[in-house]
Design a protein around this motif. Structure first.
Motif, PDB file in Angstrom:
ATOM      1  N   UNK A 221      -8.227  -0.878  -5.042  1.00  0.00           N
ATOM      2  CA  UNK A 221      -8.172  -2.336  -5.164  1.00  0.00           C
ATOM      3  C   UNK A 221      -6.710  -2.754  -5.193  1.00  0.00           C
ATOM      4  N   UNK A 222      -6.212  -3.273  -4.077  1.00  0.00           N
ATOM      5  CA  UNK A 222      -4.796  -3.656  -3.986  1.00  0.00           C
ATOM      6  C   UNK A 222      -4.526  -5.054  -4.539  1.00  0.00           C
ATOM      7  N   UNK A 223      -5.566  -5.825  -4.851  1.00  0.00           N
ATOM      8  CA  UNK A 223      -5.365  -7.210  -5.296  1.00  0.00           C
ATOM      9  C   UNK A 223      -4.397  -7.329  -6.478  1.00  0.00           C
ATOM     10  N   UNK A 224      -4.521  -6.516  -7.533  1.00  0.00           N
ATOM     11  CA  UNK A 224      -3.568  -6.669  -8.644  1.00  0.00           C
ATOM     12  C   UNK A 224      -2.134  -6.331  -8.246  1.00  0.00           C
ATOM     13  N   UNK A 225      -1.978  -5.370  -7.339  1.00  0.00           N
ATOM     14  CA  UNK A 225      -0.642  -4.998  -6.873  1.00  0.00           C
ATOM     15  C   UNK A 225      -0.031  -6.108  -6.025  1.00  0.00           C
ATOM     16  N   UNK A 226      -0.846  -6.739  -5.190  1.00  0.00           N
ATOM     17  CA  UNK A 226      -0.349  -7.847  -4.370  1.00  0.00           C
ATOM     18  C   UNK A 226       0.010  -9.045  -5.236  1.00  0.00           C
TER      19      UNK A 226
ATOM     20  N   UNK B 249       0.810  -1.233   0.000  1.00  0.00           N
ATOM     21  CA  UNK B 249       0.000   0.000   0.000  1.00  0.00           C
ATOM     22  C   UNK B 249       0.842   1.282   0.000  1.00  0.00           C
ATOM     23  N   UNK B 250       1.919   1.314   0.759  1.00  0.00           N
ATOM     24  CA  UNK B 250       2.775   2.501   0.786  1.00  0.00           C
ATOM     25  C   UNK B 250       3.460   2.715  -0.560  1.00  0.00           C
ATOM     26  N   UNK B 251       3.878   1.635  -1.204  1.00  0.00           N
ATOM     27  CA  UNK B 251       4.517   1.752  -2.520  1.00  0.00           C
ATOM     28  C   UNK B 251       3.514   2.293  -3.536  1.00  0.00           C
ATOM     29  N   UNK B 252       2.324   1.734  -3.554  1.00  0.00           N
ATOM     30  CA  UNK B 252       1.304   2.188  -4.508  1.00  0.00           C
ATOM     31  C   UNK B 252       0.964   3.656  -4.253  1.00  0.00           C
ATOM     32  N   UNK B 253       0.888   4.049  -2.996  1.00  0.00           N
ATOM     33  CA  UNK B 253       0.608   5.457  -2.681  1.00  0.00           C
ATOM     34  C   UNK B 253       1.685   6.363  -3.268  1.00  0.00           C
TER      35      UNK B 253
END
Length: 150
Positions: free
Chosen positions: A35-40, A15-19
């Motif tokens: 939606x963090x699922x694709x990032x995870x 989450x911090x990286x995406x932010x």
């Protein structure tokens, strides 16, 4: 700069990286925390690949910087390895602190350690401040890049 830890990113860091990826005009158009699922899922692929290094800089328990380093084998340059630095981001309140330099220096040193003979990166044409930063670190604008959205 105070205590700074540079380490491999964990799923908890995503989450911090995406932010940070979303915290500029270009990133705001293509990233979302909804939606963090694709990032995870992407983090899992990166973590499983020994040629991928997703790094975070952590200060006082907070992720304040990140980059991705990819090691690529190839036939050119006598079959040498090369690396690509991507997704370099620094938290807004840390910009100008020297953290970006430390991250890039880490990536260059890791590239050397891995046996790479060339380090590459690209930067959007609109990021003129980033271009000056990379040139200050010894990078040269030697190629014209192209993309094809799929």
């Amino acid at each position: 700069m105070g205590d700074l830890e540079m380490r491999a990113a964990t799923a908890a860091d995503v989450p911090a990286i995406v932010a940070m990826l979303a915290d500029d005009p270009l990133g705001a158009q293509r990233e979302t925390l909804d939606d963090l699922a694709p990032y995870l899922a992407a983090w899992e692929r990166l973590a499983a690949d020994p040629n991928q290094h997703l790094i975070v800089a952590v200060r006082e328990g907070r992720v304040v910087g990140t980059l991705q380093l990819t090691i690529i084998p190839g036939l050119s340059r006598h079959g040498s390895l090369r690396s690509i630095i991507e997704a370099v981001r620094i938290q807004a309140n840390e910009r100008g602190s020297g953290l970006g330099t430390r991250l890039i220096e880490w990536a260059i040193e890791e590239s050397r350690r891995q046996g790479c003979r060339l380090v590459q990166l690209t930067s959007d044409k609109t990021r003129t401040d980033a271009h000056r930063f990379y040139e200050h670190l010894g990078f040269t604008a030697s190629h014209l890049g192209f993309k094809l959205q799929l």
